[in-house]
Enzyme design. Structure first.
Site, PDB file in Angstrom:
ATOM      1  N   ASP A  69      10.859  -0.074  10.737  1.00 48.17           N
ATOM      2  CA  ASP A  69       9.426  -0.029  10.463  1.00 48.17           C
ATOM      3  C   ASP A  69       8.771  -1.385  10.723  1.00 48.17           C
ATOM      4  O   ASP A  69       9.243  -2.419  10.232  1.00 48.17           O
ATOM      5  CB  ASP A  69       9.181   0.382   9.008  1.00 48.17           C
ATOM      6  CG  ASP A  69       9.618   1.816   8.733  1.00 48.17           C
ATOM      7  OD1 ASP A  69      10.185   2.439   9.644  1.00 48.17           O
ATOM      8  OD2 ASP A  69       9.399   2.294   7.606  1.00 48.17           O
ATOM      9  N   ASP A 109      15.598  -4.152  12.098  1.00 45.00           N
ATOM     10  CA  ASP A 109      14.840  -3.316  11.188  1.00 45.00           C
ATOM     11  C   ASP A 109      14.066  -2.308  12.052  1.00 45.00           C
ATOM     12  O   ASP A 109      13.935  -2.497  13.275  1.00 45.00           O
ATOM     13  CB  ASP A 109      13.889  -4.210  10.389  1.00 45.00           C
ATOM     14  CG  ASP A 109      12.979  -3.423   9.473  1.00 45.00           C
ATOM     15  OD1 ASP A 109      13.454  -2.466   8.848  1.00 45.00           O
ATOM     16  OD2 ASP A 109      11.778  -3.767   9.405  1.00 45.00           O
TER      17      ASP A 109
END
Length: 394
Positions: free
Chosen positions: A186, A184
């Site tokens: 963020d 991922d």
């Protein structure tokens, strides 16, 4: 009729003392000259102190070999012990597992609780060695147990009490054959939430942050919440996007993490619920192999408040992991996924190893492993990579 002669059990030779070049070679030459057969061998050096175990089978010359080895040890100022070791049939069918213990502090209290949990579940610790002392302390315990799932559940409580991160993985080729890491972005690869950086530019930061928090906790449908947040960005120009991009901060250890994985032959990808206007730059900066994200629609140099193409939501992240694995020619069992929010759960479940990185409670509860320290490169130790194999100045 004469009874068959029962062969002597193997002889365990244990050598301890100050290490120096040639000791292992000299002992093995002595054993070779005596015609010994080596069944097993293990060596460990801690702060220049050697422990060398050699399990051998000897014929009738055993007494002479023992005398020769004793004399050699005396001349080298080493301590030596001999023990006849019976085969342990009770281990038949029991599987090896690896427990990784990781934290900013890993004291004897934490390790004692781990050892206690292993004993409670009829397990034995075969080997313990230290993986790293920086940026975190990490140990790896090789254990033999018939009840790995029960042990894993018990260790969840140990982790909560002691504040260390713990992971239990089956030892074997699958663990050592991981070849693709999908991250991922963020709050994982970077410390920021890019939509919040854009919201600051648009003057709606509080509204967007509130929606983001609820979405990442699994309280809101991701696609609906994403579209609602993007509509609040309508009218932002390209200069605002550039200002937001300039504020991105990589998570500590991110460069080290990616560079080390690449040197060891891994492919590294990002799959983000954020925007290609940011992930494309990260891909170029870090040399990532793949990057997938949502695309903001931009018309006449401003954000329209709409998105282009399919949404990278929770199911799509899992599909993209499978797609990247196919592109790399890697089975999903040899993939690692890393994320922090509810949007990452399907991806973590689909990977061979799913790691929750400084994650929300709902993610920590479901992931295979958790890492709670603020260093992305600490994940390397969950993969069994030692500190000396890490690119130090990446």
């Amino acid at each position: 009729m004469n009874s068959p002669i029962t062969p002597e059990p193997p002889l365990l030779i244990r050598v301890t003392g100050r290490d120096r070049p040639g000791l292992t070679r000299d002992l093995l030459r002595l054993l070779a000259e005596a015609g010994a057969e080596v069944d097993d061998m293990e060596q460990l050096v801690v702060r220049e102190r050697l422990t060398l175990d050699v399990l051998v089978r000897l014929d009738s010359a055993a007494d002479r070999v023992i005398k020769d080895v004793l004399y050699w040890a005396f001349t080298c100022e080493l301590k030596i012990d001999f023990e006849r070791v019976e085969a342990r049939s009770a281990r038949a069918g029991r599987r090896r597992h690896v427990i990784t213990v990781l934290g900013s502090r890993v004291g004897p209290d934490s390790l004692a609780e781990v050892a206690d949990a292993v004993a409670e579940h009829d397990g034995t610790i075969d080997r313990i060695f230290r993986l790293a002392t920086e940026p975190v302390i990490a140990y790896e315990l090789v254990v033999i147990t018939e009840r790995p799932e029960d042990l894993r559940r018990r260790l969840v409580g140990v982790a909560q009490r002691t504040g260390v991160d713990l992971a239990v993985q089956a030892d074997g080729l699958e663990r050592r054959a991981k070849r693709l890491v999908v991250l991922d972005v963020d709050s994982t690869l970077i410390t920021n939430e890019v939509i919040e950086l854009l919201a600051d530019e648009a003057g709606c930061g509080d509204q967007v942050a509130a929606i983001t928090s609820r979405a990442m906790a699994g309280e809101l449908d991701f696609e609906q919440s994403l579209r609602a947040r993007v509509r609040l960005l309508k009218g932002l120009d390209l200069a605002a996007i550039e200002r937001a991009r300039a504020r991105i901060t990589l998570t500590p250890g991110a460069r080290t993490f990616v560079t080390t994985l690449h040197r060891l032959g891994y492919a590294v990808a990002v799959v983000s619920g954020g925007f290609t206007q940011f992930t494309d730059g990260l891909k170029a900066e870090l040399g990532l192999d793949h990057a997938f994200a949502n695309t903001l629609e931009i018309s006449d140099g401003v954000i329209t408040g709409e998105l282009l193409g399919p949404i990278v939501d929770r199911p799509e992240k899992a599909r993209l992991l499978a797609r990247i694995a196919e592109l790399e020619g890697v089975p999903t069992s040899q993939t690692v996924a890393v994320g922090d929010g509810a949007n990452d759960l399907d991806m973590l479940a689909a990977a061979g190893l799913g790691i929750a990185f400084n994650a929300k409670p709902v993610v920590r509860e479901q992931a295979d492993a958790t890492v709670s320290v603020p260093h992305l490169d600490a994940i390397l130790f969950m993969l069994g990579i030692r500190r000396e194999d890490v690119i130090q100045d990446a």
